[in-house]
Structure formats: structure tokens, C-alpha cells
Design a protein around this motif. Structure first.
Motif, PDB file in Angstrom:
ATOM      1  N   ALA A  20      58.052  14.551   9.783  1.00 47.23           N
ATOM      2  CA  ALA A  20      59.291  14.664  10.662  1.00 47.23           C
ATOM      3  C   ALA A  20      60.442  14.956   9.344  1.00 47.23           C
ATOM      4  CB  ALA A  20      59.583  13.610  11.441  1.00 47.23           C
ATOM      5  N   ALA A  21      60.345  14.028   8.608  1.00 48.12           N
ATOM      6  CA  ALA A  21      61.387  14.217   7.176  1.00 48.12           C
ATOM      7  C   ALA A  21      61.382  15.523   6.734  1.00 48.12           C
ATOM      8  CB  ALA A  21      61.343  13.036   6.447  1.00 48.12           C
ATOM      9  N   VAL A  22      60.023  15.975   6.293  1.00 47.37           N
ATOM     10  CA  VAL A  22      60.015  17.445   5.635  1.00 47.37           C
ATOM     11  C   VAL A  22      60.748  18.300   6.674  1.00 47.37           C
ATOM     12  CG1 VAL A  22      58.452  18.720   4.964  1.00 47.37           C
ATOM     13  CG2 VAL A  22      57.855  16.512   4.401  1.00 47.37           C
ATOM     14  N   ALA A  23      60.136  18.281   7.973  1.00 46.80           N
ATOM     15  CA  ALA A  23      60.487  19.489   8.803  1.00 46.80           C
ATOM     16  C   ALA A  23      61.987  19.401   8.879  1.00 46.80           C
ATOM     17  CB  ALA A  23      60.029  19.163  10.438  1.00 46.80           C
ATOM     18  N   GLY A  24      62.755  18.165   9.034  1.00 46.14           N
ATOM     19  CA  GLY A  24      64.215  18.179   9.214  1.00 46.14           C
ATOM     20  C   GLY A  24      64.708  18.736   8.024  1.00 46.14           C
ATOM     21  N   ALA A  25      64.427  18.384   6.857  1.00 40.64           N
ATOM     22  CA  ALA A  25      65.023  18.861   5.518  1.00 40.64           C
ATOM     23  C   ALA A  25      64.823  20.333   5.264  1.00 40.64           C
ATOM     24  CB  ALA A  25      64.166  17.917   4.257  1.00 40.64           C
ATOM     25  N   LEU A  26      63.671  21.013   5.737  1.00 37.50           N
ATOM     26  CA  LEU A  26      63.501  22.299   5.595  1.00 37.50           C
ATOM     27  C   LEU A  26      63.684  23.114   6.812  1.00 37.50           C
ATOM     28  CD1 LEU A  26      60.316  22.204   3.351  1.00 37.50           C
ATOM     29  CD2 LEU A  26      62.748  22.190   2.595  1.00 37.50           C
ATOM     30  N   SER A  27      64.147  22.527   7.977  1.00 41.30           N
ATOM     31  CA  SER A  27      64.499  23.345   9.019  1.00 41.30           C
ATOM     32  C   SER A  27      63.359  24.002   9.749  1.00 41.30           C
ATOM     33  CB  SER A  27      65.537  24.548   8.678  1.00 41.30           C
ATOM     34  OG  SER A  27      66.894  23.726   8.423  1.00 41.30           O
ATOM     35  N   TYR A  28      62.189  23.139   9.613  1.00 40.13           N
ATOM     36  CA  TYR A  28      60.908  23.737  10.389  1.00 40.13           C
ATOM     37  C   TYR A  28      60.637  22.732  11.547  1.00 40.13           C
ATOM     38  CZ  TYR A  28      59.718  26.328   6.034  1.00 40.13           C
ATOM     39  OH  TYR A  28      59.532  27.127   5.007  1.00 40.13           O
ATOM     40  N   SER A  29      59.811  22.959  12.499  1.00 42.76           N
ATOM     41  CA  SER A  29      59.231  22.062  13.366  1.00 42.76           C
ATOM     42  C   SER A  29      58.092  21.282  12.779  1.00 42.76           C
ATOM     43  CB  SER A  29      58.924  22.676  14.770  1.00 42.76           C
ATOM     44  OG  SER A  29      57.564  23.696  14.356  1.00 42.76           O
ATOM     45  N   PRO A  30      58.080  19.953  13.247  1.00 45.22           N
ATOM     46  CA  PRO A  30      56.833  19.194  12.735  1.00 45.22           C
ATOM     47  C   PRO A  30      55.535  19.790  13.085  1.00 45.22           C
ATOM     48  CG  PRO A  30      58.488  17.961  14.008  1.00 45.22           C
ATOM     49  CD  PRO A  30      58.881  19.306  14.346  1.00 45.22           C
ATOM     50  N   SER A  31      55.537  20.693  14.065  1.00 47.01           N
ATOM     51  CA  SER A  31      54.298  21.104  14.394  1.00 47.01           C
ATOM     52  C   SER A  31      53.915  22.105  13.178  1.00 47.01           C
ATOM     53  CB  SER A  31      54.149  21.644  15.934  1.00 47.01           C
ATOM     54  OG  SER A  31      55.045  22.920  15.983  1.00 47.01           O
ATOM     55  N   THR A  32      55.119  22.868  12.983  1.00 40.25           N
ATOM     56  CA  THR A  32      54.595  23.831  11.952  1.00 40.25           C
ATOM     57  C   THR A  32      54.389  23.425  10.394  1.00 40.25           C
ATOM     58  OG1 THR A  32      56.304  25.406  12.985  1.00 40.25           O
ATOM     59  CG2 THR A  32      55.663  25.877  10.684  1.00 40.25           C
ATOM     60  N   VAL A  33      54.957  22.146  10.198  1.00 41.54           N
ATOM     61  CA  VAL A  33      54.794  21.478   9.031  1.00 41.54           C
ATOM     62  C   VAL A  33      53.154  21.192   8.925  1.00 41.54           C
ATOM     63  CG1 VAL A  33      55.223  19.630   7.341  1.00 41.54           C
ATOM     64  CG2 VAL A  33      56.994  21.038   8.505  1.00 41.54           C
ATOM     65  N   SER A  34      52.887  20.405  10.021  1.00 46.85           N
ATOM     66  CA  SER A  34      51.408  20.002  10.229  1.00 46.85           C
ATOM     67  C   SER A  34      50.458  20.987   9.981  1.00 46.85           C
ATOM     68  CB  SER A  34      51.392  19.203  11.646  1.00 46.85           C
ATOM     69  OG  SER A  34      52.070  18.157  11.370  1.00 46.85           O
ATOM     70  N   HIS A  35      50.896  22.057  10.951  1.00 42.27           N
ATOM     71  CA  HIS A  35      49.954  23.355  10.627  1.00 42.27           C
ATOM     72  C   HIS A  35      49.626  23.907   9.320  1.00 42.27           C
ATOM     73  CE1 HIS A  35      47.669  26.900  11.878  1.00 42.27           C
ATOM     74  NE2 HIS A  35      48.710  27.788  11.113  1.00 42.27           N
ATOM     75  N   GLN A  36      50.848  23.948   8.527  1.00 43.04           N
ATOM     76  CA  GLN A  36      50.907  24.441   7.110  1.00 43.04           C
ATOM     77  C   GLN A  36      50.191  23.432   6.201  1.00 43.04           C
ATOM     78  OE1 GLN A  36      51.703  27.673   6.145  1.00 43.04           O
ATOM     79  NE2 GLN A  36      51.957  28.036   8.596  1.00 43.04           N
ATOM     80  N   LEU A  37      50.329  22.190   6.349  1.00 42.96           N
ATOM     81  CA  LEU A  37      49.426  21.240   5.388  1.00 42.96           C
ATOM     82  C   LEU A  37      47.857  21.237   5.809  1.00 42.96           C
ATOM     83  CD1 LEU A  37      52.044  18.215   5.530  1.00 42.96           C
ATOM     84  CD2 LEU A  37      51.391  19.660   3.714  1.00 42.96           C
ATOM     85  N   ALA A  38      47.591  21.511   6.994  1.00 43.48           N
ATOM     86  CA  ALA A  38      46.121  21.392   7.205  1.00 43.48           C
ATOM     87  C   ALA A  38      45.550  22.736   6.760  1.00 43.48           C
ATOM     88  CB  ALA A  38      46.068  21.700   8.858  1.00 43.48           C
ATOM     89  N   GLU A  39      46.398  24.000   6.630  1.00 38.52           N
ATOM     90  CA  GLU A  39      45.772  25.210   6.228  1.00 38.52           C
ATOM     91  C   GLU A  39      45.800  24.778   4.380  1.00 38.52           C
ATOM     92  OE1 GLU A  39      45.096  28.497   7.279  1.00 38.52           O
ATOM     93  OE2 GLU A  39      44.817  27.145   8.834  1.00 38.52           O
ATOM     94  N   LEU A  40      46.794  24.196   3.859  1.00 37.87           N
ATOM     95  CA  LEU A  40      46.515  23.843   2.707  1.00 37.87           C
ATOM     96  C   LEU A  40      45.369  23.013   2.228  1.00 37.87           C
ATOM     97  CD1 LEU A  40      47.836  23.835  -0.222  1.00 37.87           C
ATOM     98  CD2 LEU A  40      49.026  21.783   0.378  1.00 37.87           C
ATOM     99  N   GLN A  41      45.050  22.103   3.047  1.00 39.69           N
ATOM    100  CA  GLN A  41      43.723  21.137   2.941  1.00 39.69           C
ATOM    101  C   GLN A  41      42.821  22.193   3.028  1.00 39.69           C
ATOM    102  OE1 GLN A  41      42.970  16.801   4.205  1.00 39.69           O
ATOM    103  NE2 GLN A  41      42.833  18.055   5.943  1.00 39.69           N
ATOM    104  N   ARG A  42      42.646  23.214   3.889  1.00 46.39           N
ATOM    105  CA  ARG A  42      41.666  24.018   3.975  1.00 46.39           C
ATOM    106  C   ARG A  42      41.431  25.091   2.699  1.00 46.39           C
ATOM    107  NH1 ARG A  42      40.931  29.126   5.107  1.00 46.39           N
ATOM    108  NH2 ARG A  42      43.039  29.428   5.225  1.00 46.39           N
ATOM    109  N   GLU A  43      42.527  25.280   2.158  1.00 41.90           N
ATOM    110  CA  GLU A  43      42.563  26.254   0.967  1.00 41.90           C
ATOM    111  C   GLU A  43      41.932  25.405  -0.138  1.00 41.90           C
ATOM    112  OE1 GLU A  43      46.464  28.989   1.970  1.00 41.90           O
ATOM    113  OE2 GLU A  43      46.328  27.363   0.692  1.00 41.90           O
ATOM    114  N   ALA A  44      42.316  24.047  -0.294  1.00 39.90           N
ATOM    115  CA  ALA A  44      42.044  23.423  -1.422  1.00 39.90           C
ATOM    116  C   ALA A  44      40.624  23.010  -1.641  1.00 39.90           C
ATOM    117  CB  ALA A  44      42.870  22.169  -1.509  1.00 39.90           C
ATOM    118  N   GLY A  45      39.908  22.974   0.001  1.00 39.70           N
ATOM    119  CA  GLY A  45      38.712  22.726  -0.014  1.00 39.70           C
ATOM    120  C   GLY A  45      38.318  21.153  -0.124  1.00 39.70           C
ATOM    121  N   VAL A  46      39.208  20.298  -0.322  1.00 44.52           N
ATOM    122  CA  VAL A  46      39.234  18.796  -0.508  1.00 44.52           C
ATOM    123  C   VAL A  46      40.039  18.115   0.587  1.00 44.52           C
ATOM    124  CG1 VAL A  46      38.486  18.956  -2.815  1.00 44.52           C
ATOM    125  CG2 VAL A  46      40.823  18.653  -2.213  1.00 44.52           C
TER     126      VAL A  46
END
Length: 294
Positions: A20-46
């Protein structure tokens, strides 16, 4: 291939603690931040995140990636600055974070000059307390921060940042018109108006009253708006301290006296962006405006 924008979100989560704090600071929705972090985890493979109640806790692998993200983002900013310098064009976006009086008296006039000189330059200005502006620069949320230092107190000078003195002004004791006090020590029983706790003005007030006045001020009114502080004094119900940039002498209902305290106004930029012609143009315009005020 890891996405740099997602790496920035990871770094922000590490710094701010919650989605929520990340979303507020960067003007994203929390769901967008969560989705992008999930994608990063998929890209990282760990596994980068573990649930801790309603929060995401970073794994050791994520902490390793945060350290590399800092390096990659720094190198990217340097590459962009060097490419812009090679092209020689004063264009793109420069984000400035400045406290209220600096935004009014320094940034706004500089913006007018830059608009005429460099029509391809986009300047974005955010008002922020000096400490907040400094933190925003460290988090790469702005490109130039305008901060202050009172008296002989210096801010920390972290590596990778360039500090430049922009303007030196005097701090004034502001009293209701006709008030008999001439020194800070005469005001130990006065009602004071000051900044919110922890702000730059609050620290100034405490420093001045305890060191030069020998007392702890009775702060009855608090605001982050220096014009409100001036208005409170004009009613005859408070006294305060204000720097020259706020122009307290223009208010006919107050009396202004010198305190012997000065404030240094500084620009701070990351070294990685120093080569950008656009950032150089902004710093030059600010220096010109400050020179005209002397």
C-alpha cells in the motif's frame, strides 16, 4: 531478463515496507503493484516474497536482488545522462522537490525562465518539507531536491550526492506590531507559532529558543504553511521565526527583528544525473534567480 521498472518496485517495497505504501508513493493501485511484484518473482525464478500476515516479507534472495537493483538503476540513470549529454539537447523531464518558500521565490521564477529558453524541457515541481525532499531524492522520486540548513548545523553528506549552496538568508523574529521585545530571551513567556513536530521549522524554533533564548518555547499553534504562521502573528496572538524568503516585512501588522541566525538553501542532486543538460539548465536557472534576490 529482469524488468527495471519491477526492480524499482522491489526496492520501494524494501524501503517502505508495504504494498500500500509503495502504491501510494508511486501513484499505482495496490493490485497493480502486487501483480508487478508477482511478475518479477516469476522472472527471477526464485521465491522473493513470503506472507507475514497481511504483509509481504522479502526473502534473502530478494535482499540480494535489492542490492543489485540499486546498482542497475544507478547505472541506467548515468547512461541516460551521458546519452543526453552526447546529444546536447535540453529536453525531457526534471522533477524538483522544494519546500514552500523556495518553491514560491526560487523555483517558480526559474520555471518561467526555463519555459522561454527550453520549450522541450518539462519541469515537475512538488512541494515537500526539506527532509522529505531529501528522502525523495535518495529514493529517485525526484531529480533535484532543495533543502536547508540552519546556523552551523549541516546535513549528512552521503556519497553519490552533490550539494550546492543556492542562497543564504537571515532568520527573523516576527512579532505583533508594537510588541516591545527586542531579543529572543524576552519571549520566554510568549505563545509561539511553529511547524509541525519534526519539521525543519520546528527544529529551528527549538534550536533558536533553547540556545539563543535559554528557554523551551510554549508552542500553541502548529502549521507547515509559513503564511499561516505570519497570519497568526498578525492577529496579535503569537510570535514566530521566519526566514527572509517568506517576506514577513510585507505584512503591516507585524514587527520584524533580526536574530543573528542564518539559513542556507541548498540544491542536492545525484551524481549519476549531473551530466544531463536538462538538469544543468535547471540548476543554472535556480542560481540566476537566487543571485537576483541578493
Amino acid at each position: 531478463m529482469l524488468d527495471l521498472r519491477r526492480l524499482r518496485l522491489l526496492r520501494e517495497l524494501h524501503a517502505r515496507g508495504t504494498v500500500a505504501a509503495v502504491a501510494g508513493a508511486l501513484s499505482y493501485s495496490p493490485s497493480t503493484v502486487s501483480h508487478q511484484l508477482a511478475e518479477l518473482q516469476r522472472e527471477a525464478g526464485v521465491t522473493l516474497f513470503e506472507r507475514d500476515g497481511r504483509r509481504l516479507r522479502l526473502t534473502e534472495a530478494a535482499h540480494v536482488l535489492v542490492r543489485h537493483a540499486e546498482v542497475l538503476l544507478t547505472r541506467m540513470e548515468r547512461a541516460e545522462a551521458e546519452m543526453a549529454a552526447a546529444a546536447g539537447a535540453v529536453a525531457g523531464t526534471v522533477r524538483v522537490s522544494a519546500f514552500q518558500t523556495a518553491a514560491i521565490s526560487l523555483v517558480a521564477p526559474a520555471l518561467a525562465r526555463l519555459t522561454d529558453r527550453h520549450p522541450q524541457l518539462r519541469l515537475e515541481v512538488t512541494e515537500a518539507e526539506p527532509d522529505q525532499a531529501f528522502d525523495a531524492l535518495l529514493r529517485r522520486e525526484c531529480d533535484l531536491a532543495i533543502c536547508d540548513e540552519y546556523g552551523g548545523q549541516r546535513r549528512p553528506r552521503p556519497r553519490g550526492l552533490t550539494f550546492e549552496e543556492l542562497y543564504v538568508e537571515r532568520v527573523r523574529l516576527v512579532l505583533p506590531r508594537g510588541h516591545p521585545a527586542t531579543r529572543l530571551r524576552d519571549l520566554h513567556e510568549a505563545a509561539w507559532a511553529g511547524g509541525q513536530p519534526g519539521t525543519s521549522h520546528d527544529r529551528l524554533l527549538m534550536l533558536a529558543c533553547t540556545t539563543a533564548g535559554g528557554f523551551v518555547p510554549d508552542i500553541r499553534h502548529r502549521t507547515t504553511d509559513l503564511l499561516v504562521l505570519l497570519a497568526l502573528v498578525a492577529t496579535g496572538r503569537a510570535v514566530t521565526l521566519l526566514p527572509d524568503l517568506s517576506r514577513p516585512e510585507r505584512e503591516p501588522s507585524v514587527t520584524v527583528r533580526d536574530t543573528g541566525i542564518s539559513r542556507r538553501v541548498l540544491t542536492v542532486v545525484r551524481d549519476d544525473g549531473l551530466a544531463r543538460p536538462a538538469l544543468t539548465a535547471v540548476r543554472t536557472a535556480l542560481s540566476e534567480v537566487a543571485f537576483d534576490l541578493v
